[in-house]
Structure formats: structure tokens, C-alpha cells
Write a protein that holds these residues in place. Structure first.
Motif, mmCIF file in Angstrom:
data_model
loop_
_atom_site.group_PDB
_atom_site.id
_atom_site.type_symbol
_atom_site.label_atom_id
_atom_site.label_comp_id
_atom_site.label_asym_id
_atom_site.label_seq_id
_atom_site.Cartn_x
_atom_site.Cartn_y
_atom_site.Cartn_z
ATOM 1 N N MET A 71 35.343 35.534 30.272
ATOM 2 C CA MET A 71 34.959 36.901 29.913
ATOM 3 C C MET A 71 36.189 37.808 29.956
ATOM 4 O O MET A 71 36.957 37.775 30.914
ATOM 5 C CB MET A 71 33.897 37.409 30.892
ATOM 6 C CG MET A 71 33.403 38.817 30.598
ATOM 7 S SD MET A 71 32.148 39.316 31.798
ATOM 8 C CE MET A 71 30.839 38.133 31.415
ATOM 9 N N PRO A 72 36.410 38.624 28.911
ATOM 10 C CA PRO A 72 37.586 39.510 28.923
ATOM 11 C C PRO A 72 37.460 40.586 29.992
ATOM 12 O O PRO A 72 36.362 40.978 30.382
ATOM 13 C CB PRO A 72 37.573 40.124 27.517
ATOM 14 C CG PRO A 72 36.168 40.016 27.048
ATOM 15 C CD PRO A 72 35.627 38.764 27.670
ATOM 16 N N LYS A 73 38.605 41.035 30.468
ATOM 17 C CA LYS A 73 38.594 42.107 31.455
ATOM 18 C C LYS A 73 39.772 43.039 31.235
ATOM 19 O O LYS A 73 40.723 42.713 30.514
ATOM 20 C CB LYS A 73 38.626 41.546 32.877
ATOM 21 C CG LYS A 73 39.920 40.871 33.279
ATOM 22 C CD LYS A 73 39.838 40.424 34.742
ATOM 23 C CE LYS A 73 41.109 39.708 35.185
ATOM 24 N NZ LYS A 73 41.041 39.276 36.603
ATOM 25 N N GLU B 22 39.925 46.795 38.307
ATOM 26 C CA GLU B 22 39.696 45.744 37.323
ATOM 27 C C GLU B 22 38.261 45.878 36.829
ATOM 28 O O GLU B 22 37.358 46.150 37.629
ATOM 29 C CB GLU B 22 39.924 44.353 37.913
ATOM 30 C CG GLU B 22 41.376 44.079 38.264
ATOM 31 C CD GLU B 22 41.636 42.626 38.629
ATOM 32 O OE1 GLU B 22 40.694 41.799 38.471
ATOM 33 O OE2 GLU B 22 42.747 42.317 39.070
ATOM 34 N N GLN C 6 35.340 44.077 34.158
ATOM 35 C CA GLN C 6 34.907 43.055 33.210
ATOM 36 C C GLN C 6 34.234 43.729 32.025
ATOM 37 O O GLN C 6 33.470 44.678 32.194
ATOM 38 C CB GLN C 6 33.918 42.103 33.887
ATOM 39 C CG GLN C 6 34.484 41.359 35.087
ATOM 40 C CD GLN C 6 35.321 40.162 34.693
ATOM 41 O OE1 GLN C 6 35.374 39.785 33.528
ATOM 42 N NE2 GLN C 6 35.972 39.565 35.677
ATOM 43 N N THR D 118 31.521 43.408 30.062
ATOM 44 C CA THR D 118 30.243 42.686 30.021
ATOM 45 C C THR D 118 29.318 43.205 28.924
ATOM 46 O O THR D 118 28.295 42.589 28.639
ATOM 47 C CB THR D 118 29.528 42.814 31.376
ATOM 48 O OG1 THR D 118 29.318 44.202 31.658
ATOM 49 C CG2 THR D 118 30.362 42.192 32.498
ATOM 50 N N SER E 97 31.913 49.316 25.341
ATOM 51 C CA SER E 97 32.329 49.893 26.620
ATOM 52 C C SER E 97 33.203 51.113 26.346
ATOM 53 O O SER E 97 34.218 51.018 25.652
ATOM 54 C CB SER E 97 33.125 48.876 27.444
ATOM 55 O OG SER E 97 32.337 47.753 27.754
ATOM 56 N N TYR F 75 44.658 44.154 28.705
ATOM 57 C CA TYR F 75 43.506 43.408 28.218
ATOM 58 C C TYR F 75 43.772 41.930 28.468
ATOM 59 O O TYR F 75 44.792 41.389 28.036
ATOM 60 C CB TYR F 75 43.301 43.675 26.729
ATOM 61 C CG TYR F 75 42.209 42.845 26.089
ATOM 62 C CD1 TYR F 75 40.871 43.125 26.315
ATOM 63 C CD2 TYR F 75 42.529 41.776 25.257
ATOM 64 C CE1 TYR F 75 39.869 42.372 25.724
ATOM 65 C CE2 TYR F 75 41.537 41.015 24.657
ATOM 66 C CZ TYR F 75 40.214 41.318 24.895
ATOM 67 O OH TYR F 75 39.222 40.571 24.315
ATOM 68 N N GLN F 76 42.879 41.281 29.183
ATOM 69 C CA GLN F 76 43.083 39.879 29.547
ATOM 70 C C GLN F 76 41.847 39.076 29.222
ATOM 71 O O GLN F 76 40.734 39.444 29.596
ATOM 72 C CB GLN F 76 43.409 39.773 31.040
ATOM 73 C CG GLN F 76 43.677 38.346 31.506
ATOM 74 C CD GLN F 76 44.123 38.316 32.951
ATOM 75 O OE1 GLN F 76 45.171 38.864 33.304
ATOM 76 N NE2 GLN F 76 43.334 37.707 33.815
ATOM 77 N N ASN G 93 39.622 34.148 32.808
ATOM 78 C CA ASN G 93 40.187 34.288 34.139
ATOM 79 C C ASN G 93 41.666 33.976 34.125
ATOM 80 O O ASN G 93 42.428 34.424 34.945
ATOM 81 C CB ASN G 93 39.476 33.365 35.135
ATOM 82 C CG ASN G 93 38.038 33.783 35.327
ATOM 83 O OD1 ASN G 93 37.740 34.964 35.319
ATOM 84 N ND2 ASN G 93 37.149 32.809 35.474
ATOM 85 N N GLY H 271 45.100 34.369 36.157
ATOM 86 C CA GLY H 271 44.517 35.518 36.755
ATOM 87 C C GLY H 271 45.113 36.114 37.958
ATOM 88 O O GLY H 271 46.235 36.501 37.995
#
Length: 209
Positions: free
Chosen positions: A1-3, A15, A17, A19, A23, A92-93, A96, A99
Motif C-alpha cells: 500500500m502506498p504511503k 507517516e 497510508q 487507504t 485523499s 511518496y513511497q 513497505n 521501509g
């Protein structure tokens, strides 16, 4: 999932997520990602996720939205892109990744390098245990009258020895540390065994037994 990894002056402050399909980011508290700075508009930008694609769009903000140093109105994000709004940099990552440990964790010093503590050493007395990052599990005895946590010039907390034990105080910088979720902006807080200390992304545990 991007975070998203939010930093200010090199210090990780949050941080988040991604989801949701949509957003929003901005200064107002109803945003999905609240970025509390006067240079950030109330509703500054939005990230829309469709499948594996995430598109950043500026919402007509006053000071603009930047990605990797360039102003954008709309931009398809790639892993590692750095969004800039106000004084904040937001990485933007995807997933995980490698991480947590590779992210900037601020333990500028505990008056000496944690690496200098022998792995088989068993500290006793007042000390702090690192709970985050590559140094997690390391313990550092509090042997000086003032032990600093953080990065000087950015965010610093101080653990001070007093006649009654130890206390946590704000040293310098925009980030204010907390003890068990209670900010020390009203003054130093006395430390008790197993108290949790937080400064940005750094979490420590105070031990005295």
C-alpha cells in the motif's frame, strides 16, 4: 500500500497510508492528511488512487504544489517522488519497501553513538531504550546531567538529571517532544519507569529499574 512520509527540515513528523481512493491534503482539520503550516492552503492538494496509479492534483493553492522541485498542477506520482507544500516535504513511497529503517530517524546523539554500546552490555540504572529504526532495542545509560535527543538546529529534546530524578524538556526546534502523549510545551515533565518519549518519528522508553 502506498504511503506518504512527511518531513520538515529533515525531521519525520508523520507517516500516512493512502487507504482511500481520494485523499486530500491541507491545513484544515477535516483533510485526510493535515499539514499544519500557514503557507499551506486550507484545501491544498488531492491524491487520487486508481489501481496502481496515484495522481497528485493542486487544488488552486495559494503557494503552489511542487514535485521534485518543479511546480505542478497535476502529476502522476512515481515511487520516491518528493512533494513540497509549504515547508513540508512529503515522500511518496510504494509498498513497505525497505521501509522503516531506511527513513531518516532522528537520534542526533544520546551524548555518544549508540553503536558504541557493546551488544552484550546490560545497562542498569536510568537509561533510555530506542524503540524505532535500525537502532531499535539499543539502550543508553543516562550518565550526563543533560542528554540530548534529535538534530541540533532542527528539533532537540533534553533529558535532564534533577535532584528528584530525570525530566524531559524541549530544547530547540519546531517539534515539541512528549511523554506518554503529553506535550512538554507547558514545561518539563518528570520521567517515571517505562514512560514513552516521542520526538517526531523517534520513540524511546525511559527505564530506571
Amino acid at each position: 500500500m502506498p504511503k506518504l512520509i512527511l518531513t520538515i527540515d529533515g525531521v519525520v513528523v508523520k507517516e500516512a497510508q493512502l487507504t482511500k481512493d481520494r485523499s486530500t491534503m491541507g491545513r484544515r482539520p477535516y483533510n485526510d492528511i493535515v499539514v499544519d503550516h500557514l503557507a499551506v492552503s486550507g484545501e491544498h492538494a488531492v491524491i487520487q488512487v486508481t489501481g496502481e496509479e496515484a495522481v497528485l492534483e493542486d487544488l488552486g493553492s495559494t503557494n503552489g504544489t511542487f514535485v521534485n522541485g518543479r511546480a505542478v498542477r497535476k502529476h502522476t506520482l512515481a515511487d520516491g517522488d518528493v512533494i513540497e507544500i509549504g515547508r513540508y516535504k512529503i515522500k511518496y513511497q510504494l509498498g513497505n519497501g525497505a521501509g522503516g529503517d531506511s527513513q531518516p530517524i532522528v537520534i542526533g546523539s544520546l551524548d555518544s553513538a549508540l553503536a558504541d554500546v557493546p551488544p552484550d552490555a546490560v545497562p542498569t540504572g536510568a537509561r533510555v531504550r530506542v524503540l524505532t529504526g535500525a537502532a531499535a532495542g539499543s539502550e543508553m545509560p543516562l550518565v550526563k546531567s543533560v542528554t540530548t535527543i534529535g538534530k541540533r538546529g532542527y528539533a532537540v529534546a533534553e533529558i535532564r538529571r534533577t535532584p528528584h530524578g530525570y525530566e524531559l524538556a524541549h530544547g530547540e526546534g519546531a517539534l515539541v517532544p512528549s511523554v506518554n502523549g503529553v506535550s512538554v510545551d507547558g514545561g518539563p515533565i518528570g520521567l517515571q519507569n517505562r514512560d514513552q518519549i516521542t520526538l517526531g518519528s523517534v520513540r524511546l522508553e525511559y527505564l530506571d529499574q
